[in-house]
Design a protein around this motif. Structure first.
Motif, short mmCIF file in Angstrom:
data_model
loop_
_atom_site.label_atom_id
_atom_site.label_comp_id
_atom_site.label_asym_id
_atom_site.label_seq_id
_atom_site.Cartn_x
_atom_site.Cartn_y
_atom_site.Cartn_z
N TYR A 82 0.85 -1.19 0.00
CA TYR A 82 0.00 0.00 0.00
C TYR A 82 0.88 1.23 0.00
O TYR A 82 2.09 1.16 0.26
CB TYR A 82 -0.89 0.04 1.25
N GLU A 83 0.30 2.37 -0.31
CA GLU A 83 0.97 3.64 -0.12
C GLU A 83 -0.08 4.73 0.07
O GLU A 83 -1.28 4.50 -0.17
CB GLU A 83 1.90 3.98 -1.28
N TRP A 84 0.38 5.89 0.50
CA TRP A 84 -0.53 7.01 0.72
C TRP A 84 -0.55 7.92 -0.50
O TRP A 84 0.47 8.10 -1.17
CB TRP A 84 -0.10 7.81 1.95
N ASN A 85 -1.74 8.44 -0.78
CA ASN A 85 -1.90 9.36 -1.90
C ASN A 85 -1.44 10.75 -1.45
O ASN A 85 -2.24 11.55 -0.96
CB ASN A 85 -3.36 9.38 -2.36
N TYR A 86 -0.15 10.99 -1.62
CA TYR A 86 0.42 12.23 -1.10
C TYR A 86 -0.12 13.46 -1.81
O TYR A 86 -0.25 14.53 -1.20
CB TYR A 86 1.95 12.18 -1.20
N GLN A 87 -0.44 13.36 -3.08
CA GLN A 87 -0.99 14.51 -3.81
C GLN A 87 -2.35 14.92 -3.23
O GLN A 87 -2.63 16.10 -3.03
CB GLN A 87 -1.11 14.18 -5.29
N ARG A 88 -3.18 13.93 -2.96
CA ARG A 88 -4.48 14.23 -2.38
C ARG A 88 -4.33 14.81 -0.96
O ARG A 88 -5.07 15.70 -0.56
CB ARG A 88 -5.37 12.99 -2.34
N GLN A 89 -3.37 14.25 -0.22
CA GLN A 89 -3.13 14.77 1.13
C GLN A 89 -2.69 16.23 1.07
O GLN A 89 -3.14 17.07 1.86
CB GLN A 89 -2.09 13.92 1.84
N LEU A 90 -1.81 16.55 0.12
CA LEU A 90 -1.33 17.93 -0.01
C LEU A 90 -2.46 18.87 -0.40
O LEU A 90 -2.58 19.98 0.15
CB LEU A 90 -0.21 17.98 -1.06
N LEU A 91 -3.31 18.44 -1.32
CA LEU A 91 -4.46 19.26 -1.70
C LEU A 91 -5.39 19.46 -0.51
O LEU A 91 -5.96 20.56 -0.33
CB LEU A 91 -5.21 18.60 -2.86
N HIS A 92 -5.56 18.42 0.29
CA HIS A 92 -6.41 18.51 1.47
C HIS A 92 -5.84 19.52 2.47
O HIS A 92 -6.59 20.30 3.07
CB HIS A 92 -6.52 17.13 2.12
N ILE A 93 -4.52 19.51 2.62
CA ILE A 93 -3.87 20.46 3.52
C ILE A 93 -4.07 21.89 3.02
O ILE A 93 -4.41 22.81 3.79
CB ILE A 93 -2.37 20.13 3.64
N ARG A 94 -3.86 22.10 1.73
CA ARG A 94 -4.01 23.44 1.18
C ARG A 94 -5.45 23.94 1.28
O ARG A 94 -5.69 25.13 1.55
CB ARG A 94 -3.54 23.45 -0.28
N LEU A 95 -6.39 23.04 1.04
CA LEU A 95 -7.80 23.43 1.16
C LEU A 95 -8.13 23.81 2.60
O LEU A 95 -8.83 24.82 2.84
CB LEU A 95 -8.69 22.28 0.69
N GLU A 97 -6.02 24.97 4.84
CA GLU A 97 -5.36 26.24 5.14
C GLU A 97 -6.14 27.41 4.57
O GLU A 97 -6.24 28.48 5.20
CB GLU A 97 -3.94 26.22 4.57
N SER A 98 -6.70 27.23 3.36
CA SER A 98 -7.47 28.32 2.74
C SER A 98 -8.74 28.63 3.52
O SER A 98 -9.28 29.74 3.41
CB SER A 98 -7.81 27.96 1.29
N ARG A 99 -9.19 27.65 4.28
CA ARG A 99 -10.40 27.84 5.09
C ARG A 99 -10.08 28.15 6.54
O ARG A 99 -10.99 28.24 7.38
CB ARG A 99 -11.28 26.59 5.01
N GLY A 100 -8.80 28.28 6.84
CA GLY A 100 -8.40 28.59 8.20
C GLY A 100 -8.56 27.45 9.16
O GLY A 100 -8.70 27.66 10.38
N LEU A 101 -8.53 26.23 8.66
CA LEU A 101 -8.69 25.05 9.51
C LEU A 101 -7.33 24.44 9.82
O LEU A 101 -6.38 24.57 9.04
CB LEU A 101 -9.58 24.00 8.81
N SER A 102 -7.24 23.75 10.92
CA SER A 102 -6.02 23.04 11.29
C SER A 102 -6.24 21.54 11.16
O SER A 102 -7.34 21.04 11.38
CB SER A 102 -5.61 23.38 12.73
N LEU A 103 -5.19 20.85 10.79
CA LEU A 103 -5.26 19.40 10.59
C LEU A 103 -4.22 18.71 11.45
O LEU A 103 -3.16 19.28 11.75
CB LEU A 103 -5.01 19.06 9.11
N ASP A 104 -4.52 17.49 11.82
CA ASP A 104 -3.50 16.66 12.46
C ASP A 104 -3.35 15.38 11.65
O ASP A 104 -4.03 15.16 10.64
CB ASP A 104 -3.85 16.37 13.92
N ASP A 105 -2.45 14.51 12.09
CA ASP A 105 -2.18 13.29 11.33
C ASP A 105 -3.42 12.43 11.13
O ASP A 105 -3.59 11.79 10.08
CB ASP A 105 -1.10 12.46 12.03
#
Length: 295
Positions: A82-95, A97-105
């Protein structure tokens, strides 16, 4: 639960025969025990004896999906398990941030970002019949890769540290193949049933070729399989296997050749000889055989 445990020994050869894969008693028993006991089956033998074809035919015979993992040097868990979809994770992080939300692992390492590779796909298969997973040419992978397989081979499970362990509700039928280019770990061998596939006798080889090249003349098939059986005793770099025999007979049949005395026979030597030295040796042997066969 092993849903294939009701497959009888006599059914194994019959089902494989129905998809044009012929087995001897030893291979039929090995496949039967693998199905009955729910254990992986390690197949070894010279290249071209039908190890990969056995797994493909088994999937056809069981009418179940076929999943293949081709091994090679440098193969990693990300390509096999298996592997993680890093592109989707990065887009999720940017989205976020644009909404002023914080994320954790925990927000990033969820099943929605998990990409299944062949082994995890086999574990998580939800169909009524477990798939056949072929781990092809395991000897080509690095030693370290074998350690990644121990949990899966022993427990039909894959652990993803961020999510936990995924265990198969219907363990896949697992076939591993090896050409013995290196020694495999004892720990891997202990987790598997084992069978060595020999080159078939000329009679069995002729039947296999006949099914694969139905348009070829019977004398051509007979002579070609007998010739291949003889030249395997020579000091060749790469002894021709069944695949090469089928290619050769197919080429000869396409040229309208009906026996080894045909003028085009020697020019097709590239279907069975894979090195310059073998080409020279087999060419001379084949030329001699062709001259002997001519009236």
């Amino acid at each position: 639960m092993n849903v294939l445990s009701d497959v009888a020994l006599a059914d194994v050869a019959a089902r494989l025969d129905a998809v044009d894969y012929l087995v001897d008693d030893g291979l039929a028993m090995a496949i039967f025990l693998s199905l009955r006991l729910g254990k992986p089956l390690l197949l070894e033998g010279e290249p071209g004896v039908g190890k990969t074809a056995a797994a493909k035919a088994l999937a056809q015979a069981l009418d179940t999906p076929f999943i293949r993992l081709q091994c090679y040097e440098g193969l990693t868990a990300g390509e096999a398990l298996y592997e993680w979809n890093y592109q989707r994770q990065l887009l999720h992080i940017r989205l976020a941030e644009s909404r002023g939300l914080s994320l954790d692992d925990a927000d990033l390492f969820t099943e929605s970002f998990l990409q299944e590779r062949p082994i995890l796909a086999a574990v998580r298969h939800t169909g009524p019949t477990p798939p056949v997973l072929l781990i092809d040419e395991i000897d080509r992978a690095d030693d370290e890769f074998e350690a990644l397989l121990f949990e899966f081979l022993g427990e039909a499970a894959v652990t993803v540290p961020e999510l936990g362990t995924f265990a198969a509700t219907r363990p896949p039928v697992v076939v591993l193949t090896s050409n013995r280019s290196r020694d495999l770990h004892d720990a891997l061998r202990r987790r598997c049933l084992y069978h060595w596939i020999e080159f078939p006798s000329p009679t069995r080889a002729a039947e296999i070729v006949r099914r694969s090249v139905p348009g070829a003349a019977a004398p051509l098939i007979r002579d070609a399989t007998e010739f291949i059986g003889r030249v395997r005793t020579l000091d060749l770099d790469k002894a021709p296997g069944l695949a090469e025999t089928i290619d050769w007979v197919s080429a000869l049949a396409a040229l309208g050749v009906t026996d080894l005395a045909g003028a085009d026979v020697v020019r097709t030597i590239g279907t069975i000889a894979k090195t310059p030295d073998d080409r020279t040796l087999l060419g001379s042997v084949l030329e001699a055989a062709s001259q002997e066969s001519r009236p």
